[in-house]
Design a protein around this motif. Structure first.
Motif, PDB file in Angstrom:
ATOM      1  N   VAL A 155     -39.130  70.134 -56.486  1.00  0.00           N
ATOM      2  CA  VAL A 155     -38.549  68.790 -56.486  1.00  0.00           C
ATOM      3  C   VAL A 155     -37.915  68.615 -57.849  1.00  0.00           C
ATOM      4  O   VAL A 155     -38.566  68.805 -58.875  1.00  0.00           O
ATOM      5  N   ARG A 156     -36.617  68.256 -57.878  1.00  0.00           N
ATOM      6  CA  ARG A 156     -35.889  68.219 -59.143  1.00  0.00           C
ATOM      7  C   ARG A 156     -35.183  66.870 -59.340  1.00  0.00           C
ATOM      8  O   ARG A 156     -35.026  66.085 -58.424  1.00  0.00           O
ATOM      9  N   GLY A 157     -34.700  66.710 -60.587  1.00  0.00           N
ATOM     10  CA  GLY A 157     -33.841  65.579 -60.906  1.00  0.00           C
ATOM     11  C   GLY A 157     -34.530  64.249 -60.688  1.00  0.00           C
ATOM     12  O   GLY A 157     -35.668  64.035 -61.096  1.00  0.00           O
ATOM     13  N   THR A 158     -33.841  63.342 -60.007  1.00  0.00           N
ATOM     14  CA  THR A 158     -34.362  61.995 -59.778  1.00  0.00           C
ATOM     15  C   THR A 158     -35.157  61.883 -58.485  1.00  0.00           C
ATOM     16  O   THR A 158     -35.488  60.783 -58.058  1.00  0.00           O
ATOM     17  N   VAL A 159     -35.443  63.022 -57.847  1.00  0.00           N
ATOM     18  CA  VAL A 159     -36.250  63.024 -56.630  1.00  0.00           C
ATOM     19  C   VAL A 159     -37.722  63.135 -57.026  1.00  0.00           C
ATOM     20  O   VAL A 159     -38.086  63.894 -57.926  1.00  0.00           O
ATOM     21  N   GLU A 160     -38.585  62.365 -56.352  1.00  0.00           N
ATOM     22  CA  GLU A 160     -40.018  62.404 -56.620  1.00  0.00           C
ATOM     23  C   GLU A 160     -40.780  62.547 -55.306  1.00  0.00           C
ATOM     24  O   GLU A 160     -40.392  61.982 -54.278  1.00  0.00           O
ATOM     25  N   HIS A 161     -41.855  63.326 -55.365  1.00  0.00           N
ATOM     26  CA  HIS A 161     -42.691  63.508 -54.175  1.00  0.00           C
ATOM     27  C   HIS A 161     -44.084  63.919 -54.615  1.00  0.00           C
ATOM     28  O   HIS A 161     -44.254  64.706 -55.546  1.00  0.00           O
ATOM     29  N   SER A 162     -45.087  63.363 -53.959  1.00  0.00           N
ATOM     30  CA  SER A 162     -46.475  63.716 -54.213  1.00  0.00           C
ATOM     31  C   SER A 162     -47.060  64.363 -52.968  1.00  0.00           C
ATOM     32  O   SER A 162     -46.865  63.861 -51.848  1.00  0.00           O
ATOM     33  N   THR A 163     -47.782  65.471 -53.147  1.00  0.00           N
ATOM     34  CA  THR A 163     -48.425  66.122 -52.007  1.00  0.00           C
ATOM     35  C   THR A 163     -49.761  65.477 -51.660  1.00  0.00           C
ATOM     36  O   THR A 163     -50.355  65.823 -50.638  1.00  0.00           O
ATOM     37  N   GLY A 164     -50.216  64.549 -52.506  1.00  0.00           N
ATOM     38  CA  GLY A 164     -51.506  63.930 -52.255  1.00  0.00           C
ATOM     39  C   GLY A 164     -51.469  62.448 -51.976  1.00  0.00           C
ATOM     40  O   GLY A 164     -52.299  61.925 -51.253  1.00  0.00           O
ATOM     41  N   VAL A 165     -50.494  61.734 -52.557  1.00  0.00           N
ATOM     42  CA  VAL A 165     -50.379  60.283 -52.386  1.00  0.00           C
ATOM     43  C   VAL A 165     -49.059  59.974 -51.686  1.00  0.00           C
ATOM     44  O   VAL A 165     -47.993  60.358 -52.160  1.00  0.00           O
ATOM     45  N   ALA A 166     -49.135  59.272 -50.540  1.00  0.00           N
ATOM     46  CA  ALA A 166     -47.935  58.939 -49.750  1.00  0.00           C
ATOM     47  C   ALA A 166     -47.066  60.186 -49.577  1.00  0.00           C
ATOM     48  O   ALA A 166     -45.863  60.164 -49.843  1.00  0.00           O
ATOM     49  N   SER A 167     -47.698  61.275 -49.104  1.00  0.00           N
ATOM     50  CA  SER A 167     -46.998  62.566 -49.024  1.00  0.00           C
ATOM     51  C   SER A 167     -45.901  62.588 -47.978  1.00  0.00           C
ATOM     52  O   SER A 167     -45.094  63.520 -47.949  1.00  0.00           O
ATOM     53  N   SER A 168     -45.830  61.580 -47.120  1.00  0.00           N
ATOM     54  CA  SER A 168     -44.764  61.533 -46.116  1.00  0.00           C
ATOM     55  C   SER A 168     -43.445  61.031 -46.710  1.00  0.00           C
ATOM     56  O   SER A 168     -42.411  61.097 -46.048  1.00  0.00           O
ATOM     57  N   GLN A 169     -43.482  60.541 -47.943  1.00  0.00           N
ATOM     58  CA  GLN A 169     -42.300  59.937 -48.552  1.00  0.00           C
ATOM     59  C   GLN A 169     -41.712  60.831 -49.636  1.00  0.00           C
ATOM     60  O   GLN A 169     -42.428  61.300 -50.530  1.00  0.00           O
ATOM     61  N   VAL A 170     -40.396  61.056 -49.542  1.00  0.00           N
ATOM     62  CA  VAL A 170     -39.644  61.753 -50.584  1.00  0.00           C
ATOM     63  C   VAL A 170     -38.751  60.704 -51.234  1.00  0.00           C
ATOM     64  O   VAL A 170     -37.826  60.181 -50.606  1.00  0.00           O
ATOM     65  N   HIS A 171     -39.024  60.364 -52.472  1.00  0.00           N
ATOM     66  CA  HIS A 171     -38.322  59.262 -53.133  1.00  0.00           C
ATOM     67  C   HIS A 171     -37.011  59.751 -53.753  1.00  0.00           C
ATOM     68  O   HIS A 171     -36.984  60.728 -54.510  1.00  0.00           O
ATOM     69  N   ILE A 172     -35.937  59.038 -53.450  1.00  0.00           N
ATOM     70  CA  ILE A 172     -34.592  59.366 -53.917  1.00  0.00           C
ATOM     71  C   ILE A 172     -34.185  58.360 -54.986  1.00  0.00           C
ATOM     72  O   ILE A 172     -34.134  57.154 -54.734  1.00  0.00           O
ATOM     73  N   GLY A 173     -33.888  58.851 -56.192  1.00  0.00           N
ATOM     74  CA  GLY A 173     -33.542  57.965 -57.297  1.00  0.00           C
ATOM     75  C   GLY A 173     -32.065  57.840 -57.577  1.00  0.00           C
ATOM     76  O   GLY A 173     -31.658  57.034 -58.414  1.00  0.00           O
ATOM     77  N   THR A 174     -31.223  58.636 -56.892  1.00  0.00           N
ATOM     78  CA  THR A 174     -29.774  58.598 -57.120  1.00  0.00           C
ATOM     79  C   THR A 174     -29.053  58.477 -55.789  1.00  0.00           C
ATOM     80  O   THR A 174     -29.293  59.277 -54.874  1.00  0.00           O
ATOM     81  N   THR A 175     -28.193  57.473 -55.667  1.00  0.00           N
ATOM     82  CA  THR A 175     -27.416  57.325 -54.436  1.00  0.00           C
ATOM     83  C   THR A 175     -26.268  58.327 -54.418  1.00  0.00           C
ATOM     84  O   THR A 175     -25.865  58.864 -55.447  1.00  0.00           O
ATOM     85  N   GLY A 176     -25.727  58.585 -53.229  1.00  0.00           N
ATOM     86  CA  GLY A 176     -24.614  59.512 -53.098  1.00  0.00           C
ATOM     87  C   GLY A 176     -24.720  60.295 -51.806  1.00  0.00           C
ATOM     88  O   GLY A 176     -25.454  59.925 -50.879  1.00  0.00           O
ATOM     89  N   VAL A 177     -23.980  61.394 -51.735  1.00  0.00           N
ATOM     90  CA  VAL A 177     -23.950  62.246 -50.548  1.00  0.00           C
ATOM     91  C   VAL A 177     -24.913  63.414 -50.745  1.00  0.00           C
ATOM     92  O   VAL A 177     -24.865  64.100 -51.772  1.00  0.00           O
ATOM     93  N   TYR A 178     -25.767  63.629 -49.771  1.00  0.00           N
ATOM     94  CA  TYR A 178     -26.739  64.718 -49.800  1.00  0.00           C
ATOM     95  C   TYR A 178     -26.522  65.620 -48.586  1.00  0.00           C
ATOM     96  O   TYR A 178     -26.205  65.145 -47.488  1.00  0.00           O
ATOM     97  N   ARG A 179     -26.688  66.905 -48.785  1.00  0.00           N
ATOM     98  CA  ARG A 179     -26.736  67.835 -47.652  1.00  0.00           C
ATOM     99  C   ARG A 179     -28.203  68.045 -47.314  1.00  0.00           C
ATOM    100  O   ARG A 179     -28.962  68.633 -48.089  1.00  0.00           O
ATOM    101  N   VAL A 180     -28.606  67.558 -46.152  1.00  0.00           N
ATOM    102  CA  VAL A 180     -30.005  67.552 -45.760  1.00  0.00           C
ATOM    103  C   VAL A 180     -30.222  68.519 -44.604  1.00  0.00           C
ATOM    104  O   VAL A 180     -29.431  68.561 -43.656  1.00  0.00           O
ATOM    105  N   CYS A 181     -31.289  69.308 -44.692  1.00  0.00           N
ATOM    106  CA  CYS A 181     -31.662  70.237 -43.626  1.00  0.00           C
ATOM    107  C   CYS A 181     -33.122  69.977 -43.252  1.00  0.00           C
ATOM    108  O   CYS A 181     -33.953  69.670 -44.117  1.00  0.00           O
ATOM    109  N   LEU A 182     -33.419  70.111 -41.961  1.00  0.00           N
ATOM    110  CA  LEU A 182     -34.805  70.025 -41.517  1.00  0.00           C
ATOM    111  C   LEU A 182     -35.025  71.032 -40.393  1.00  0.00           C
ATOM    112  O   LEU A 182     -34.115  71.333 -39.622  1.00  0.00           O
ATOM    113  N   HIS A 183     -36.203  71.598 -40.355  1.00  0.00           N
ATOM    114  CA  HIS A 183     -36.519  72.523 -39.275  1.00  0.00           C
ATOM    115  C   HIS A 183     -38.025  72.682 -39.154  1.00  0.00           C
ATOM    116  O   HIS A 183     -38.798  72.332 -40.046  1.00  0.00           O
TER     117      HIS A 183
END
Length: 272
Positions: A155-183
């Protein structure tokens, strides 16, 4: 003895009728000699220049010490052969060419900065790669719920994520266009419900969805691979959640696995 460089020579006033003294000539000669010696062999005191400075040939070379500019400065050409420290902000309005350069510390580029060769683009570096090391089950027709990302590769830059607290949430600190992948994998009995993975922003705006059609009663039992990617605009800061759901049947679906390769995964890169 010359007044310079400790002071400024004062020329006495001469009047008609005075007897000419040797000092009338010797004193100015001593001042001229002292000034020429300083210009030729080195000025030993600070020099203050109130107006613009023009060096007609050769530029300005400082062999020892440093050049300290306390206020704003506009320099057409600056060549630094040795080490130099810029304490304030430096703005380059023209082209800056660097030889092979090693930076001893981390270099932070502002959003949108691009390395012109195209090899590295700062604002398209991967920002986050999180995944679930546990399976997630959803009964057909039951309420959907976010996936807990219990592991992360980075997890880099302005993105924050905890594997133990509210682990379902990936916090985004910068608005803009993201290329998102899920599988991830999804499996269930024959004639299973439709499986969906939906990416939400702040649990209010859906950004991306992967869908697996029901497994026909005559077909094989999963697992099926749910995968998709898309460039999405995140217009407000907040958090991303990946919601797993089963619809259209009563059977229970199993999402993901305990494997690093086939667990439910969410990845994103910032494009600008």
């Amino acid at each position: 003895m010359a007044t310079y460089p400790s002071g400024v020579f004062t020329v006495p006033t001469r009047v008609i009728g005075q007897t000419i003294q040797a000092s009338w000539f010797n004193d100015p000669n001593a001042e001229v000699t002292a000034i020429e010696d300083a210009l030729k062999n080195g000025i030993t005191h600070p020099v203050t220049i109130a107006g613009a400075v023009t060096i007609s040939t050769g530029g300005l070379t400082v062999s020892t010490g440093s050049v300290n500019i306390s206020g704003p400065s506009s320099v057409a050409t600056l060549q630094v052969n040795g080490n130099s420290t810029f304490a304030g902000n430096v703005v380059f309005t023209g082209t800056v060419t660097l030889p092979p350069t090693t930076f001893p510390n981390v270099v932070t580029l502002s959003s949108g900065a691009i390395v012109s060769t195209g090899i590295i683009r700062q604002d398209s570096l991967p920002m986050f790669n999180v995944w679930s090391s546990a399976t997630t089950t959803r009964a057909g027709g039951s309420s959907a719920a976010g996936v807990n990302f219990t592991s992360q590769d980075y997890v880099r830059g302005t993105v924050e994520h905890s594997t133990g607290v509210a682990s379902s949430q990936v916090h985004i600190g910068t608005t803009g266009v993201y290329r998102v992948c899920l599988h991830g994998l999804v499996s269930g009995p024959n004639d299973s419900p439709t499986a969906t993975l939906t990416l939400w922003l702040n649990d209010a705006t859906s950004l991306l969805q992967a869908v697996a059609s029901p497994v026909p009663s005559t077909g094989p039992v999963g697992p099926l691979t749910l995968a998709t990617h898309q460039d999405v605009r995140i217009a407000s800061t907040g958090y991303l959640t990946l919601v797993a759901a089963a619809a259209g049947g009563a059977a229970t679906l199993t999402f993901g696995s305990t494997s690093h390769l086939t667990g439910l995964r969410l990845m994103g890169s910032f494009l600008g």
